[in-house]
Design an enzyme around this catalytic site. Structure first.
Site, PDB file in Angstrom:
ATOM      1  N   SER A 248      -0.517   3.006   1.029  1.00  0.00           N
ATOM      2  CA  SER A 248       0.046   3.823   1.932  1.00  0.00           C
ATOM      3  C   SER A 248      -0.379   3.508   3.347  1.00  0.00           C
ATOM      4  CB  SER A 248       0.047   5.141   1.720  1.00  0.00           C
ATOM      5  OG  SER A 248      -1.277   5.618   1.869  1.00  0.00           O
ATOM      6  N   LYS A 249       0.023   4.286   4.543  1.00  0.00           N
ATOM      7  CA  LYS A 249      -0.631   4.236   5.657  1.00  0.00           C
ATOM      8  C   LYS A 249      -2.150   4.280   5.827  1.00  0.00           C
ATOM      9  CE  LYS A 249       3.586   4.777   8.410  1.00  0.00           C
ATOM     10  NZ  LYS A 249       4.763   5.218   7.521  1.00  0.00           N
ATOM     11  N   ARG A 250      -2.508   5.161   4.933  1.00  0.00           N
ATOM     12  CA  ARG A 250      -3.836   5.665   4.991  1.00  0.00           C
ATOM     13  C   ARG A 250      -4.876   4.322   4.910  1.00  0.00           C
ATOM     14  NH1 ARG A 250      -6.007   7.582   0.714  1.00  0.00           N
ATOM     15  NH2 ARG A 250      -4.012   7.176  -0.633  1.00  0.00           N
TER      16      ARG A 250
END
Ligand code: GLU
Length: 482
Positions: A248-250
């Site tokens: 994910s964006k993390r």
């Protein structure tokens, strides 16, 4: 004939995990001389956006995929956007209704929730309340002005998904409630649209992420209710970040677009994505597109999740970049120059110099962005000197050294590396200066950098006029008599 599809929902940019799904479909179709279809699943009208559809198509093309049928190229089974196929879902749901394989349900969410809580049961969701309503009950709901959904009447049977990658996966009878196939606004749910499309588009193999495996029994049951054999299924493992949570964006860049904008090459991305969850028999890592098409097989896909490793992608990118001729690297890096303010005609004018610098710097390039960073200062009219470093060289001794070097460079004939080197070394010797005392400051004054190609390469590539101008600018002198 093999017919496979990639069915993105246009609710965001193309995620690398989804790009991998598209790629595997493409490889499978190509290997089997089949057809590859793009279908846009845009029934979530709130989250779907035209610009995302366009960006997904553009990024798939950039990646080097091509397809036989899709919203942009048309085809015999179109339209290829679900919102343009609503008549089909309505037609098939009416058929299921008339055959008693589906029924209208008038329950509100609140009513379903309330009954669920009062049952104190472990099961989730709907209790099949409207399965066998009497005519008078139906008349009452209608009189209340409720608009029904259509639910699929789930038969009491176990369903086995014979997954190509995972083998048989059994879902016991009684694990599914009657689920909605058409919402009250007459729009199909994902489960129904996907089945009707796969059926009417004559899809033979559904290759998709493992997150859809639990949906597959529903899909198989709908196929069967309509009297058709379901396609074959292959559920690919998920793509995880280095910490083994879903990518994910993390974890940083997760869309193909972001990597594209960071200066990654399509070939490197293509090669890398193919290795995410698939490996060749001999663990080969570098593949051309053609080799991948020949070697790929669904059976060789891993059951365990794939870890997205940005460092490996960068490594592959470096290899692919190095293997390209400088003229191609130049072409590919033009948009990156433009982003930092260079214009195309200026670049064309300096093409020769940039290509030569690329030749010299090739081993150090990792992305196309690096090309601009490592070569831009060769052609820019002005350079910015880091004031802290510059301060060290702003004194009369250095001013004298630099202005003498300016005169030496002005006199070098021809302005070639070996002559330049001989002249500057001779200067150091006669002035009794250590080369290090002169070379590093000189590089800084000429380029604003502390690293780069060899000093004499740098000087030759910059050219006499630019070197003199930069020294003078640094010294604050005016240009005259040059
Ligand atoms: N639209 C679905 C998704 O983006 C794909 C469904 C499918 O491949 O069956 O997850």
């Amino acid at each position: 004939m093999v017919r496979v599809r990639f069915a993105p929902s246009p609710t965001g940019y193309l995620h690398v995990g989804n790009a991998r799904t598209a790629l595997f479909n493409y490889l499978f179709a190509s290997k089997n001389f089949g057809r590859f279809i793009i279908r846009i699943e845009d029934t979530d009208t709130e989250r779907s956006k035209k610009e995302y559809e366009e960006s997904i198509i553009e990024d798939l093309k950039w990646l080097g995929l091509s397809w036989d049928e899709g919203p942009d190229v048309g085809g015999p089974f179109g339209p290829y956007r679900q919102t343009e196929r609503l008549h089909l879902y309505r037609e098939y749901s009416s058929r299921l209704l008339s055959e008693g394989k589906a029924y209208r349900c008038w329950c509100t969410k609140e009513e379903i929730e309330k009954r669920h809580l009062s049952r104190h049961q472990q099961d989730s969701g709907y209790d099949n309340y409207c399965r066998n309503l009497s005519d008078s009950q139906i008349a009452r709901f209608e009189a209340e002005g409720r608009t029904p959904v259509i639910r699929f009447r789930v038969p009491e049977k176990k369903v086995v998904v014979n997954d190509i990658i995972r083998g048989p996966v059994t879902f016991e009878a009684g694990t599914l409630n009657d689920f909605v196939i058409m919402k009250s606004n007459n729009i199909p749910t994902f489960h129904f649209a996907v089945v009707i499309d796969d059926l009417t588009m004559q899809i033979t193999h559904v290759i998709r992420g493992e997150d859809h495996l639990s949906n597959t029994p529903k899909h198989i049951l709908i196929f069967e209710a309509l009297g058709y054999n379901p396609p074959e299924f292959a559920h690919m493992s998920m793509t995880l970040g280095p910490d083994r949570t879903r990518l994910s964006k993390r974890h940083g860049a997760t869309s193909v677009r972001q990597y594209r904008e960071k200066g990654y090459l399509a070939e490197a991305m293509f090669n890398y994505l193919a290795l995410l969850g698939w490996s060749s028999k001999n663990n080969q890592e570098i593949f051309s597109k053609q080799q991948l098409i020949e070697e790929f097989s669904l059976q060789a896909c891993n059951k365990s999740n794939a870890i997205f490793d940005p460092a490996k992608l960068l490594w592959l990118n470096t290899l692919y970049l190095r293997s390209k001729p400088s003229s191609e690297i130049f072409e590919l890096s033009i948009p990156f120059f433009e982003k930092t303010g260079y214009n195309k005609s200026d670049l064309e004018q300096h093409r020769k110099v940039i290509e030569k610098v690329i030749d010299v710097e090739k081993e150090k390039l990792k992305t196309l962005q690096d090309v601009q960073e490592r070569t831009g200062y060769f052609i820019s009219e002005t350079i910015l000197w880091n004031p802290e470093v510059a301060e060290k060289f702003k004194n009369p001794e250095f001013a004298k050294i630099f202005s003498e070097i300016r005169d030496i460079l002005n006199a070098v004939q021809p302005f070639e590396k070996s002559h330049i080197e001989a002249a500057i070394r001779n200067f150091c010797e006669t002035k009794n200066l250590k080369t290090g005392e002169v070379f590093h400051p000189l590089r800084f004054v000429l380029s604003g950098q502390t690293k780069g190609p060899g000093l004499f390469d740098l000087i030759e590539l910059l050219g006499k006029q630019r070197c003199i101008k930069r020294i003078e600018n640094f010294l604050g002198l005016k240009r005259h008599n040059l």
